[in-house]
Design a protein around this motif. Structure first.
Motif, PDB file in Angstrom:
ATOM      1  N   GLU A 170      17.782 107.372 -87.027  1.00 60.71           N
ATOM      2  CA  GLU A 170      17.031 106.135 -86.824  1.00 60.71           C
ATOM      3  C   GLU A 170      17.078 105.704 -85.366  1.00 60.71           C
ATOM      4  O   GLU A 170      16.071 105.307 -84.794  1.00 60.71           O
ATOM      5  CB  GLU A 170      17.609 105.022 -87.707  1.00 60.71           C
ATOM      6  CG  GLU A 170      17.440 105.273 -89.188  1.00 60.71           C
ATOM      7  CD  GLU A 170      15.982 105.233 -89.625  1.00 60.71           C
ATOM      8  OE1 GLU A 170      15.133 104.774 -88.842  1.00 60.71           O
ATOM      9  OE2 GLU A 170      15.684 105.673 -90.746  1.00 60.71           O
ATOM     10  N   LEU A 220      27.619  98.329 -79.686  1.00 55.33           N
ATOM     11  CA  LEU A 220      27.083  97.863 -80.963  1.00 55.33           C
ATOM     12  C   LEU A 220      27.661  98.759 -82.053  1.00 55.33           C
ATOM     13  O   LEU A 220      27.323  99.940 -82.135  1.00 55.33           O
ATOM     14  CB  LEU A 220      25.550  97.946 -80.966  1.00 55.33           C
ATOM     15  CG  LEU A 220      24.808  97.211 -79.840  1.00 55.33           C
ATOM     16  CD1 LEU A 220      23.293  97.425 -79.982  1.00 55.33           C
ATOM     17  CD2 LEU A 220      25.120  95.725 -79.845  1.00 55.33           C
ATOM     18  N   HIS A 221      28.555  98.210 -82.858  1.00 56.52           N
ATOM     19  CA  HIS A 221      29.096  98.975 -83.977  1.00 56.52           C
ATOM     20  C   HIS A 221      28.109  98.888 -85.129  1.00 56.52           C
ATOM     21  O   HIS A 221      27.705  97.798 -85.521  1.00 56.52           O
ATOM     22  CB  HIS A 221      30.460  98.429 -84.390  1.00 56.52           C
ATOM     23  CG  HIS A 221      31.502  98.639 -83.340  1.00 56.52           C
ATOM     24  ND1 HIS A 221      31.874  97.666 -82.460  1.00 56.52           N
ATOM     25  CD2 HIS A 221      32.231  99.740 -83.009  1.00 56.52           C
ATOM     26  CE1 HIS A 221      32.793  98.155 -81.626  1.00 56.52           C
ATOM     27  NE2 HIS A 221      33.021  99.412 -81.941  1.00 56.52           N
ATOM     28  N   ILE A 222      27.717 100.016 -85.652  1.00 57.11           N
ATOM     29  CA  ILE A 222      26.657 100.057 -86.656  1.00 57.11           C
ATOM     30  C   ILE A 222      27.269 100.370 -88.016  1.00 57.11           C
ATOM     31  O   ILE A 222      28.002 101.350 -88.154  1.00 57.11           O
ATOM     32  CB  ILE A 222      25.595 101.101 -86.270  1.00 57.11           C
ATOM     33  CG1 ILE A 222      24.965 100.704 -84.927  1.00 57.11           C
ATOM     34  CG2 ILE A 222      24.547 101.238 -87.350  1.00 57.11           C
ATOM     35  CD1 ILE A 222      24.142 101.785 -84.294  1.00 57.11           C
ATOM     36  N   ASN A 223      26.911  99.552 -89.001  1.00 52.00           N
ATOM     37  CA  ASN A 223      27.465  99.726 -90.347  1.00 52.00           C
ATOM     38  C   ASN A 223      28.967  99.877 -90.241  1.00 52.00           C
ATOM     39  O   ASN A 223      29.610  99.351 -89.363  1.00 52.00           O
ATOM     40  CB  ASN A 223      26.842 100.937 -91.054  1.00 52.00           C
ATOM     41  CG  ASN A 223      25.360 100.733 -91.307  1.00 52.00           C
ATOM     42  OD1 ASN A 223      24.900  99.611 -91.409  1.00 52.00           O
ATOM     43  ND2 ASN A 223      24.627 101.810 -91.400  1.00 52.00           N
ATOM     44  N   ASN A 268      15.447 101.859 -93.385  1.00 51.14           N
ATOM     45  CA  ASN A 268      16.913 101.886 -93.362  1.00 51.14           C
ATOM     46  C   ASN A 268      17.450 100.622 -92.702  1.00 51.14           C
ATOM     47  O   ASN A 268      16.865 100.106 -91.758  1.00 51.14           O
ATOM     48  CB  ASN A 268      17.422 103.102 -92.586  1.00 51.14           C
ATOM     49  CG  ASN A 268      17.535 104.334 -93.463  1.00 51.14           C
ATOM     50  OD1 ASN A 268      18.176 104.298 -94.511  1.00 51.14           O
ATOM     51  ND2 ASN A 268      16.912 105.416 -93.033  1.00 51.14           N
ATOM     52  N   VAL A 269      18.570 100.138 -93.218  1.00 53.45           N
ATOM     53  CA  VAL A 269      19.178  98.936 -92.651  1.00 53.45           C
ATOM     54  C   VAL A 269      20.406  99.339 -91.844  1.00 53.45           C
ATOM     55  O   VAL A 269      21.327  99.965 -92.378  1.00 53.45           O
ATOM     56  CB  VAL A 269      19.605  97.949 -93.756  1.00 53.45           C
ATOM     57  CG1 VAL A 269      20.157  96.670 -93.124  1.00 53.45           C
ATOM     58  CG2 VAL A 269      18.429  97.620 -94.657  1.00 53.45           C
ATOM     59  N   LEU A 270      20.391  99.026 -90.583  1.00 51.93           N
ATOM     60  CA  LEU A 270      21.560  99.254 -89.729  1.00 51.93           C
ATOM     61  C   LEU A 270      22.234  97.915 -89.490  1.00 51.93           C
ATOM     62  O   LEU A 270      21.688  97.049 -88.810  1.00 51.93           O
ATOM     63  CB  LEU A 270      21.142  99.878 -88.392  1.00 51.93           C
ATOM     64  CG  LEU A 270      20.329 101.176 -88.454  1.00 51.93           C
ATOM     65  CD1 LEU A 270      19.992 101.656 -87.036  1.00 51.93           C
ATOM     66  CD2 LEU A 270      21.063 102.262 -89.215  1.00 51.93           C
ATOM     67  N   HIS A 271      23.397  97.723 -90.116  1.00 50.93           N
ATOM     68  CA  HIS A 271      24.148  96.492 -89.884  1.00 50.93           C
ATOM     69  C   HIS A 271      24.930  96.654 -88.594  1.00 50.93           C
ATOM     70  O   HIS A 271      25.661  97.628 -88.423  1.00 50.93           O
ATOM     71  CB  HIS A 271      25.091  96.205 -91.044  1.00 50.93           C
ATOM     72  CG  HIS A 271      24.358  95.897 -92.320  1.00 50.93           C
ATOM     73  ND1 HIS A 271      24.139  96.832 -93.289  1.00 50.93           N
ATOM     74  CD2 HIS A 271      23.766  94.765 -92.756  1.00 50.93           C
ATOM     75  CE1 HIS A 271      23.446  96.266 -94.280  1.00 50.93           C
ATOM     76  NE2 HIS A 271      23.202  95.022 -93.985  1.00 50.93           N
ATOM     77  N   ILE A 272      24.780  95.710 -87.703  1.00 52.37           N
ATOM     78  CA  ILE A 272      25.359  95.845 -86.371  1.00 52.37           C
ATOM     79  C   ILE A 272      26.535  94.887 -86.221  1.00 52.37           C
ATOM     80  O   ILE A 272      26.402  93.701 -86.494  1.00 52.37           O
ATOM     81  CB  ILE A 272      24.287  95.574 -85.297  1.00 52.37           C
ATOM     82  CG1 ILE A 272      23.180  96.612 -85.431  1.00 52.37           C
ATOM     83  CG2 ILE A 272      24.894  95.603 -83.905  1.00 52.37           C
ATOM     84  CD1 ILE A 272      21.931  96.290 -84.657  1.00 52.37           C
ATOM     85  N   THR A 292      14.862  99.432 -89.866  1.00 46.15           N
ATOM     86  CA  THR A 292      14.019 100.365 -89.117  1.00 46.15           C
ATOM     87  C   THR A 292      12.657 100.501 -89.793  1.00 46.15           C
ATOM     88  O   THR A 292      12.487 100.114 -90.952  1.00 46.15           O
ATOM     89  CB  THR A 292      14.690 101.750 -89.053  1.00 46.15           C
ATOM     90  OG1 THR A 292      14.691 102.308 -90.371  1.00 46.15           O
ATOM     91  CG2 THR A 292      16.100 101.644 -88.523  1.00 46.15           C
ATOM     92  N   LEU A 305      13.967 105.404 -82.770  1.00 46.54           N
ATOM     93  CA  LEU A 305      13.631 104.106 -82.169  1.00 46.54           C
ATOM     94  C   LEU A 305      13.689 104.146 -80.643  1.00 46.54           C
ATOM     95  O   LEU A 305      12.821 103.603 -79.968  1.00 46.54           O
ATOM     96  CB  LEU A 305      14.591 103.019 -82.673  1.00 46.54           C
ATOM     97  CG  LEU A 305      14.376 102.549 -84.113  1.00 46.54           C
ATOM     98  CD1 LEU A 305      15.571 101.725 -84.582  1.00 46.54           C
ATOM     99  CD2 LEU A 305      13.101 101.731 -84.242  1.00 46.54           C
TER     100      LEU A 305
END
Lengths: 76, 76
Positions: free
Chosen positions: B20, B64-67, A62-66, A58, B24
């Motif tokens: 986030e 979308l599964h996040i983290n 921040n990192v959003l792993h999808i 973002t 967005l």
């Protein structure tokens, strides 16, 4: 960093996620980086904290792993 | 379904992801559902394909599964 960055590696789950992210955020709000075709960017992605793809970094960092496509180690 | 739905359970990773996602997509584009406080919605989430939280269900129905916060079974 003012744009979100979406890192992916061309896998089917990545492509679906990419289309969804772009339709939600808008094409102008996100830079798409294909790490399979652009291995030179893998180091940059790792530095930002990307552990797997697809991932959305973002504008605030921040990192959003999808879902879970591929571990970043597998792309090297 | 015209709005995205963001399911979470109040965990720290969920809250960060929520902020986030809202920044967005915009608050008007996403409905936020706290499954910890609203267990009646767990069935709905499962029906949509949510396997873990936080997760974003897009207007087209992709999940979308996040983290990885918590498995949906752990919330029951």
């Amino acid at each position: 960093m003012s744009k979100a960055k979406f890192y992916h590696a061309g896998c089917p789950v990545c492509v679906t996620a990419e289309q969804e992210i772009i339709s939600l955020i808008g094409e102008d709000g996100v830079e798409v980086i294909h790490l399979g075709e652009n291995k030179g960017k893998i180091g940059e992605a790792e530095k930002l904290g990307v552990k797997s793809v697809p991932a959305l970094v973002t504008p605030t960092g921040n990192v959003l792993h999808i879902n879970y496509g591929a571990g970043i180690e597998d792309l090297k």
